[in-house]
Write an enzyme that holds these catalytic residues in place. Structure first.
Site, PDB file in Angstrom:
ATOM      1  CB  SER A 266      -0.935   0.135   1.166  1.00  0.00           C
ATOM      2  OG  SER A 266      -0.236   0.079   2.501  1.00  0.00           O
TER       3      SER A 266
ATOM      4  CB  SER B 280      -0.703   5.456  -4.723  1.00  0.00           C
ATOM      5  OG  SER B 280       0.705   5.762  -5.488  1.00  0.00           O
TER       6      SER B 280
ATOM      7  CD1 TRP C 297       7.619   2.273   0.591  1.00  0.00           C
ATOM      8  CD2 TRP C 297       9.719   2.232  -0.012  1.00  0.00           C
ATOM      9  NE1 TRP C 297       7.720   1.420  -0.592  1.00  0.00           N
ATOM     10  CE2 TRP C 297       9.010   1.544  -1.158  1.00  0.00           C
ATOM     11  CE3 TRP C 297      11.125   2.194  -0.203  1.00  0.00           C
ATOM     12  CZ2 TRP C 297       9.380   0.792  -1.980  1.00  0.00           C
ATOM     13  CZ3 TRP C 297      11.493   1.769  -1.205  1.00  0.00           C
ATOM     14  CH2 TRP C 297      10.882   0.924  -2.057  1.00  0.00           C
TER      15      TRP C 297
ATOM     16  CE1 TYR D  64     -13.136   7.124   5.625  1.00  0.00           C
ATOM     17  CE2 TYR D  64     -13.779   5.854   3.925  1.00  0.00           C
ATOM     18  CZ  TYR D  64     -14.176   6.868   4.800  1.00  0.00           C
ATOM     19  OH  TYR D  64     -15.360   7.375   4.764  1.00  0.00           O
TER      20      TYR D  64
ATOM     21  CE1 TYR E 174     -11.658   8.184   9.188  1.00  0.00           C
ATOM     22  CE2 TYR E 174     -11.464   9.864   7.144  1.00  0.00           C
ATOM     23  CZ  TYR E 174     -12.251   9.437   8.149  1.00  0.00           C
ATOM     24  OH  TYR E 174     -13.413   9.986   8.449  1.00  0.00           O
TER      25      TYR E 174
ATOM     26  CD  GLU F 233       5.807  14.147   2.799  1.00  0.00           C
ATOM     27  OE1 GLU F 233       5.032  14.945   2.839  1.00  0.00           O
ATOM     28  OE2 GLU F 233       6.796  14.282   3.573  1.00  0.00           O
TER      29      GLU F 233
HETATM   30  C1  LIG Z   1      12.978   7.489  -0.298  1.00  0.00           C
HETATM   31  C2  LIG Z   1      11.449   7.272   0.119  1.00  0.00           C
HETATM   32  C3  LIG Z   1      11.180   7.590   1.409  1.00  0.00           C
HETATM   33  C4  LIG Z   1       9.694   7.464   2.001  1.00  0.00           C
HETATM   34  N1  LIG Z   1       9.453   7.903   3.103  1.00  0.00           N
HETATM   35  C5  LIG Z   1       8.365   7.390   3.523  1.00  0.00           C
HETATM   36  C6  LIG Z   1       7.852   7.827   4.956  1.00  0.00           C
HETATM   37  O1  LIG Z   1       8.744   8.309   5.795  1.00  0.00           O
HETATM   38  N2  LIG Z   1       6.841   7.308   5.285  1.00  0.00           N
HETATM   39  C7  LIG Z   1       6.094   6.539   4.566  1.00  0.00           C
HETATM   40  O2  LIG Z   1       4.657   6.307   4.885  1.00  0.00           O
HETATM   41  N3  LIG Z   1       6.006   6.456   3.188  1.00  0.00           N
HETATM   42  C8  LIG Z   1       7.338   6.746   2.727  1.00  0.00           C
HETATM   43  N4  LIG Z   1       7.587   6.406   1.104  1.00  0.00           N
HETATM   44  C9  LIG Z   1       6.702   5.607   0.468  1.00  0.00           C
HETATM   45  C10 LIG Z   1       6.229   6.781  -0.551  1.00  0.00           C
HETATM   46  O3  LIG Z   1       5.039   7.560   0.001  1.00  0.00           O
HETATM   47  C11 LIG Z   1       5.654   5.805  -1.526  1.00  0.00           C
HETATM   48  O4  LIG Z   1       6.574   5.090  -2.213  1.00  0.00           O
HETATM   49  C12 LIG Z   1       4.793   6.674  -2.394  1.00  0.00           C
HETATM   50  O5  LIG Z   1       3.487   6.626  -2.110  1.00  0.00           O
HETATM   51  C13 LIG Z   1       4.373   5.626  -3.821  1.00  0.00           C
HETATM   52  O6  LIG Z   1       3.648   4.448  -3.364  1.00  0.00           O
HETATM   53  P1  LIG Z   1       4.330   2.930  -4.020  1.00  0.00           P
HETATM   54  O7  LIG Z   1       6.114   3.175  -4.124  1.00  0.00           O
HETATM   55  O8  LIG Z   1       3.867   1.889  -3.615  1.00  0.00           O
HETATM   56  O9  LIG Z   1       3.913   3.165  -5.674  1.00  0.00           O
HETATM   57  P2  LIG Z   1       2.716   2.683  -6.319  1.00  0.00           P
HETATM   58  O10 LIG Z   1       1.659   3.315  -5.333  1.00  0.00           O
HETATM   59  O11 LIG Z   1       2.866   1.363  -6.372  1.00  0.00           O
HETATM   60  O12 LIG Z   1       2.848   3.660  -7.602  1.00  0.00           O
HETATM   61  C14 LIG Z   1       3.347   3.156  -8.824  1.00  0.00           C
HETATM   62  C15 LIG Z   1       3.011   3.896  -9.735  1.00  0.00           C
HETATM   63  O13 LIG Z   1       1.582   3.910 -10.187  1.00  0.00           O
HETATM   64  C16 LIG Z   1       0.824   5.154 -10.259  1.00  0.00           C
HETATM   65  N5  LIG Z   1      -0.325   5.082  -9.853  1.00  0.00           N
HETATM   66  C17 LIG Z   1      -0.734   4.208  -8.699  1.00  0.00           C
HETATM   67  N6  LIG Z   1      -2.006   4.254  -8.506  1.00  0.00           N
HETATM   68  C18 LIG Z   1      -2.479   5.496  -9.322  1.00  0.00           C
HETATM   69  C19 LIG Z   1      -4.080   6.073  -9.812  1.00  0.00           C
HETATM   70  N7  LIG Z   1      -4.985   5.722  -9.257  1.00  0.00           N
HETATM   71  N8  LIG Z   1      -3.860   6.677 -11.084  1.00  0.00           N
HETATM   72  C20 LIG Z   1      -2.703   6.843 -11.420  1.00  0.00           C
HETATM   73  N9  LIG Z   1      -1.644   6.535 -11.391  1.00  0.00           N
HETATM   74  C21 LIG Z   1      -1.496   5.535 -10.248  1.00  0.00           C
HETATM   75  C22 LIG Z   1       1.926   6.058  -9.419  1.00  0.00           C
HETATM   76  O14 LIG Z   1       1.719   7.465  -9.643  1.00  0.00           O
HETATM   77  C23 LIG Z   1       3.299   5.324  -9.586  1.00  0.00           C
HETATM   78  O15 LIG Z   1       3.702   6.095 -10.781  1.00  0.00           O
HETATM   79  C24 LIG Z   1       8.824   6.755   1.060  1.00  0.00           C
HETATM   80  C25 LIG Z   1       9.372   6.215  -0.413  1.00  0.00           C
HETATM   81  C26 LIG Z   1      10.586   6.618  -0.619  1.00  0.00           C
HETATM   82  C27 LIG Z   1      11.201   5.939  -2.054  1.00  0.00           C
END
Ligand SMILES: Cc1cc2nc3c(=O)[nH]c(=O)nc-3n(C[C@H](O)[C@H](O)[C@H](O)COP(=O)(O)OP(=O)(O)OC[C@H]3O[C@@H](n4cnc5c(N)ncnc54)[C@H](O)[C@@H]3O)c2cc1C
Length: 391
Positions: free
Chosen positions: A142, A144, A168, A190, A244, A375
């Site tokens: 989870s 996005s 992450w 949620y 949430y 974020e």
């Molecule tokens: C260096 C780093 C630090 C981080 N720090 C934190 C932290 O401190 N706390 C925390 O909780 N999280 C943290 N994160 C997590 C970060 O918030 C998530 O990586 C980010 O929200 C994306 O989620 P995902 O990696 O699962 O990508 P996914 O959600 O799998 O997305 C993959 C692709 O699909 C696209 N996509 C997904 N859903 C849709 C949609 N409905 N419509 C169009 N496009 C879509 C996205 O835009 C993306 O291009 C961090 C991540 C990194 C890499």
């Protein structure tokens, strides 16, 4: 850079105008970033480890509790000041920027808004004095779709028992306090999500693998493991089932912080490129004398100025108590685009040297990439903006 000082804030002022106090604050952080952070930046990037003595200095400087009221040992400052600090640190090192950003715009903000008086007395003085915070929402499945999280919280006797894994998590290695989201009832969607204040020493809590990353390499990004982790009942932040709302609202503020981080990255890269262009000679003159290079630097400066106006405006809106959800999403979307474009052009202005680790611009470019991801990815910002502008 904004140099105007606000004398009489009676009428609307230029967005980039700073009060005398804000200018002093910014200059202080800038000097600190130049003298203490920049010299360590390359080594921290190579090792992928944040220099711990710098974190101690952040606390001494008062930038880990900027908005925490003085009564709890904090600076009693504004969100705008937190944004200035993130910008200035990121101008020297984006990892330093995000350590301070997560502390102020996510963790302290969540505590300030939703904690009980008891929780405030317990956690805010530590956040201001010596304890790093982290914000743990994402999981492997989870990102996005953050509210699809599966970390489970069950009330057993007088305490909650948490099981699951977070992924992450920024500041994971250094943090003592975690704002951590888990569900009390997966079937409730949620509405089951609850925010907890988890301390690193709580039984059943461990920090797992640290990621080896492309950029912001010194900032720790870690897995968190919860195995029958025992959390006192009174450590629910806000109400059970209302996590949430905390997640959505803190991330709205956090996005302005990421905008500030990206602004600092773009500014830092631009300054390097402008200086290099005046030093590097080809065809018997400085390359800055070629109109092609001048136009690139001018385009970059224009985009940075636009990003700065957006970041400062959104931060001022937040401090003024206005609704800033759309502006925060736009800030993050746009500033991260500007940072990627500006840092990429900076490498080109350096020519082949820019492609090497002997010069700073390749690092700025690597550090810029995260702005479009964490974020909320750029697509998720666009989804928010679209919802708000298309009626
Ligand atoms: C260096 C780093 C630090 C981080 N720090 C934190 C932290 O401190 N706390 C925390 O909780 N999280 C943290 N994160 C997590 C970060 O918030 C998530 O990586 C980010 O929200 C994306 O989620 P995902 O990696 O699962 O990508 P996914 O959600 O799998 O997305 C993959 C692709 O699909 C696209 N996509 C997904 N859903 C849709 C949609 N409905 N419509 C169009 N496009 C879509 C996205 O835009 C993306 O291009 C961090 C991540 C990194 C890499």
């Amino acid at each position: 850079m904004p140099e105007a000082i606000i004398q009489k804030p009676a009428t609307p002022l230029p967005i980039v105008a700073l009060t005398e106090d804000e200018q002093l604050f910014r200059d202080n952080i800038r000097q600190f970033a130049e003298e203490k952070v920049r010299p360590l930046s390359r080594e921290m990037d190579e090792k992928g480890v944040f220099e711990h003595s710098l974190i101690d200095q952040f606390f001494q400087l008062g930038i880990m509790g900027i908005e925490i009221p003085e009564a709890y040992g904090g600076g009693g400052g504004t969100f705008f000041e937190a944004i200035l600090a993130v910008e200035e640190l990121s101008r020297a090192d984006a990892s330093a920027g995000v350590v301070v950003d997560v502390q102020n715009t996510l963790v302290n903000n969540a505590l300030l808004r939703w904690s009980t008086e008891e929780q405030k007395k317990n956690y805010l003085p530590r956040q201001a004095a010596d304890t790093v915070g982290a914000y743990a929402l994402s999981e492997a499945g989870s990102g996005s779709d953050a509210f699809a999280l599966t970390t489970r919280a069950e009330l057993k006797g007088g305490e909650y028992v948490l099981n699951g894994r977070k992924l992450w998590i920024t500041n994971g290695k250094e943090a003592g306090t975690f704002i951590l989201f888990a569900t009390l009832d997966p079937a409730a969607g949620y509405k089951g999500i609850t925010a907890f204040i988890v301390e690193k020493d709580f039984p059943g809590f461990t920090v797992g693998k640290k990621e080896d990353k492309l950029g912001i390499r010194a900032s720790s990004t870690c897995e968190l493991i919860l195995e029958d982790c025992k959390v006192p009942k009174e450590n629910v932040l806000g109400e059970p089932g209302k996590g949430y709302k905390i997640a959505i609202e803190t991330l709205n503020e956090g996005r302005i912080g990421i905008g500030a981080q990206m602004l600092g990255v773009a500014q830092g890269a631009w300054e390097c490129a402008a200086k290099y262009a005046q030093e590097r000679k080809q065809f018997g003159k400085a390359i800055s004398e070629f109109q092609g290079i001048q136009f690139q630097l001018a385009q970059m400066a224009t985009e940075i100025e636009a990003a700065r106006c957006m970041v400062y405006n959104a931060a001022r809106m937040k401090d003024a108590g206005m609704n800033f959800v759309k502006e925060a999403a736009m800030v993050k979307l746009f500033s991260s685009q500007v940072a990627e474009r500006v840092t990429s052009l900076a490498i080109e202005i350096y020519g082949g040297y820019g492609f090497t680790k002997d010069y700073p611009v390749e690092k700025y470019w690597r550090d810029s990439k995260i702005g479009k991801i964490y974020e909320g990815t750029s697509n998720m910002q666009l989804a928010t903006i679209a919802k708000l502008v298309i009626k």
